[in-house]
Design an enzyme around this catalytic site. Structure first.
Site, short mmCIF file in Angstrom:
data_model
loop_
_atom_site.label_atom_id
_atom_site.label_comp_id
_atom_site.label_asym_id
_atom_site.label_seq_id
_atom_site.Cartn_x
_atom_site.Cartn_y
_atom_site.Cartn_z
N ASP A 69 -2.02 10.93 -2.50
CA ASP A 69 -2.39 9.80 -3.25
C ASP A 69 -2.65 10.20 -4.79
O ASP A 69 -2.48 9.74 -5.44
CB ASP A 69 -3.60 8.94 -3.00
CG ASP A 69 -3.00 8.20 -1.66
OD1 ASP A 69 -2.96 8.73 -0.60
OD2 ASP A 69 -2.78 7.24 -1.74
N GLN B 170 -2.45 2.79 9.84
CA GLN B 170 -1.06 2.75 9.20
C GLN B 170 -0.28 3.78 9.93
O GLN B 170 1.00 3.42 10.00
CB GLN B 170 -1.41 3.28 7.78
CG GLN B 170 -1.99 2.49 6.61
CD GLN B 170 -3.45 2.90 6.77
OE1 GLN B 170 -4.00 3.14 7.70
NE2 GLN B 170 -4.10 2.65 5.32
N ARG C 32 0.77 -1.18 0.01
CA ARG C 32 0.10 0.06 -0.01
C ARG C 32 1.04 1.13 -0.19
O ARG C 32 1.93 1.18 0.08
CB ARG C 32 -0.97 0.01 1.25
CG ARG C 32 -0.54 -0.66 2.40
CD ARG C 32 0.21 0.11 3.24
NE ARG C 32 -0.02 1.49 3.46
CZ ARG C 32 0.95 2.49 3.73
NH1 ARG C 32 2.25 2.08 3.95
NH2 ARG C 32 0.87 3.67 3.61
N GLY C 33 -0.04 2.45 -0.14
CA GLY C 33 1.10 3.70 -0.40
C GLY C 33 1.27 3.91 -1.85
O GLY C 33 1.29 2.93 -2.66
N ASN D 118 -5.24 12.68 0.09
CA ASN D 118 -4.52 11.79 1.12
C ASN D 118 -5.27 11.13 1.90
O ASN D 118 -6.68 11.25 1.88
CB ASN D 118 -3.31 12.68 1.82
CG ASN D 118 -2.42 11.59 2.15
OD1 ASN D 118 -1.77 10.91 1.63
ND2 ASN D 118 -1.94 12.01 3.74
N LYS D 119 -4.83 10.29 2.69
CA LYS D 119 -5.70 9.35 3.74
C LYS D 119 -6.46 10.20 4.39
O LYS D 119 -6.32 11.50 4.97
CB LYS D 119 -4.54 8.61 4.68
CG LYS D 119 -5.29 7.85 5.78
CD LYS D 119 -6.06 6.76 5.17
CE LYS D 119 -5.15 5.89 4.05
NZ LYS D 119 -6.31 4.96 3.55
N ARG E 236 -7.63 -0.29 -7.02
CA ARG E 236 -7.84 0.91 -6.14
C ARG E 236 -7.88 2.34 -7.16
O ARG E 236 -6.95 2.29 -8.09
CB ARG E 236 -6.80 1.18 -5.21
CG ARG E 236 -6.44 -0.12 -4.32
CD ARG E 236 -5.50 0.04 -2.87
NE ARG E 236 -6.39 0.94 -2.00
CZ ARG E 236 -5.59 1.70 -1.13
NH1 ARG E 236 -4.45 1.20 -0.75
NH2 ARG E 236 -6.20 2.36 -0.24
O1 MRU Z 1 -4.87 3.30 2.11
P1 MRU Z 1 -3.15 3.46 2.13
O2 MRU Z 1 -2.46 2.96 3.16
O3 MRU Z 1 -2.52 2.87 0.78
O4 MRU Z 1 -3.00 5.10 2.11
C1 MRU Z 1 -1.69 5.57 1.85
C2 MRU Z 1 -1.74 7.00 1.93
O5 MRU Z 1 -2.95 7.63 2.07
C3 MRU Z 1 -0.24 7.78 2.16
O6 MRU Z 1 -0.28 8.81 2.71
C4 MRU Z 1 -0.20 8.17 0.61
O7 MRU Z 1 -0.22 7.32 -0.34
C5 MRU Z 1 1.24 8.41 0.37
S1 MRU Z 1 2.49 7.22 0.51
C6 MRU Z 1 3.90 7.88 0.03
#
Ligand code: MRU
Length: 352
Positions: free
Chosen positions: A243, A202, A47-48, A253-254, A93
């Protein structure tokens, strides 16, 4: 540095850390098929945004390797298979643009070969070569983001971050955490507040894991504690990953990042965003056009096997939110740091 994704040449497989098991267990697993990779991305084993880009590139390669065992030439069936495989992987995703971007790159690599030869093996090899390039470019981008962002972190800074935008989210040292790693390696004292990041934790599970392994001072807080810490003068700056960033500088972002940005805005604390240019989507004028992934209600109601919401009660679980550009102090990329107003700076950094 933890390496969440890599290519095992001998095994002909992708090696990932299964991040769903962290922090209790650091387990590496081999991914040998497209379906396995899609499942790993969907379940957040990998993920990320940058890491799922790399994973998607390898996933498309694995998919074509499977499909091509029956094809000897790049005929119509092969072209259809390429399209199906790439569409399947890219849509696992929807929010992080890196996934679709990386899959499009390996697809174009195959198509370039197909325009000069009908050798399927050559086309598929080109996909692997491109996936490896994407991975190496991301590793290098992280280093440059770390260097470009380091001057924004004073010695003694208390930095708040959200989710995990570190090594575990990329092929390198991370995005938001990269400037922290660089400052730490320069001998600066940096204290990190890590939002636990509901619902999948996370921040607590991953950011705290990797920072503590690196010997960096990290304290986990519940998401709802950030504003009061700011009010108490305990936070000097906020740094998060992204993201997807729209052409006007709106940052997706998250989930929870926007709330954090509002609190930082009220308290006059700068919020920095760190991301590779592969996360910038110049095709979208603003953040309201970014598709937001909705995830299973179970992640909120029965997170980690324990029911915390009464059965039958509705749950809303968007995985991301959008922070308006006006709340962002700077966007740190491998090509430089963009400052407001972002429209111009982003176009010159991320443009072709
Ligand atoms: O759902 P996730 O864990 O994939 O979400 C990740 C994030 O929101 C991160 O902040 C983003 O992808 C940047 S990672 C360098």
């Amino acid at each position: 540095m933890l390496v969440p994704i890599g290519w095992d040449r001998e095994a002909g497989a992708v090696r990932i850390i299964d991040q769903t098991l962290l922090p209790c267990e650091l387990r590496y697993v081999h991914i040998t098929s497209m379906n396995q990779m899609c499942e790993a991305i969907a379940r957040l084993k990998v993920r990320g945004a940058p890491a799922i880009g790399v994973a998607g590139a390898f996933g498309a390669y694995l998919g074509m390797k499977e499909r091509a065992s029956s094809a000897t030439s790049c005929d119509g069936d092969f072209v259809v298979a390429l399209s199906e495989v790439c569409d399947t992987v890219a849509s696992v995703r929807p929010t992080a643009v890196n996934l679709a971007w990386a899959v499009a790159r390996v697809r174009r690599a195959a198509e370039r070969v197909m325009s000069v030869t009908s050798d399927t093996a050559a086309a598929i090899d080109a996909m692997l070569t491109e996936a490896l390039s994407i991975m190496e470019e991301d590793r290098r981008s992280c280093e440059l983001i770390g260097i470009n962002g380091a001057s924004l972190i004073p010695d003694g800074a208390r930095v708040l971050t959200h989710c995990n935008a570190g090594a575990l989210a990329t092929a390198g040292m991370g995005t938001a955490l990269a400037p922290i790693y660089v400052r730490h390696s320069q001998g600066a004292k940096v204290k990190v507040w890590a939002d636990e990041t509901r619902p999948l934790l996370q921040g607590a599970r991953l950011t705290a894991f990797e920072l503590s392994q690196a010997g960096i001072d990290v304290t986990v807080i519940c998401d709802g504690m950030a504003a009061s810490l700011m009010a108490a003068g305990e936070v000097d700056l906020v740094i998060v990953g992204a993201d997807r960033v729209a052409a006007n500088g709106d940052v997706c972002n998250k989930i929870g990042t926007y709330g954090l940005a509002c609190a930082a805005w009220v308290h006059g604390i700068p919020l920095y965003v760190a991301c590779p240019t592969s996360t910038i989507d110049l095709s979208l004028a603003s953040g309201d056009q970014i598709p937001i992934e909705q995830r299973s209600s179970d992640e909120v109601a029965i997170g980690f096997g324990c029911r915390t919401v009464p059965e039958g009660v509705a749950v809303y679980n968007p995985a991301f939110d959008v922070t308006p550009a006006r709340m962002v102090a700077a966007i740190i990329t491998e090509r430089g740091v963009a400052r407001p107003p972002f429209q111009q700076g982003i176009a010159s950094i991320a443009g072709a």
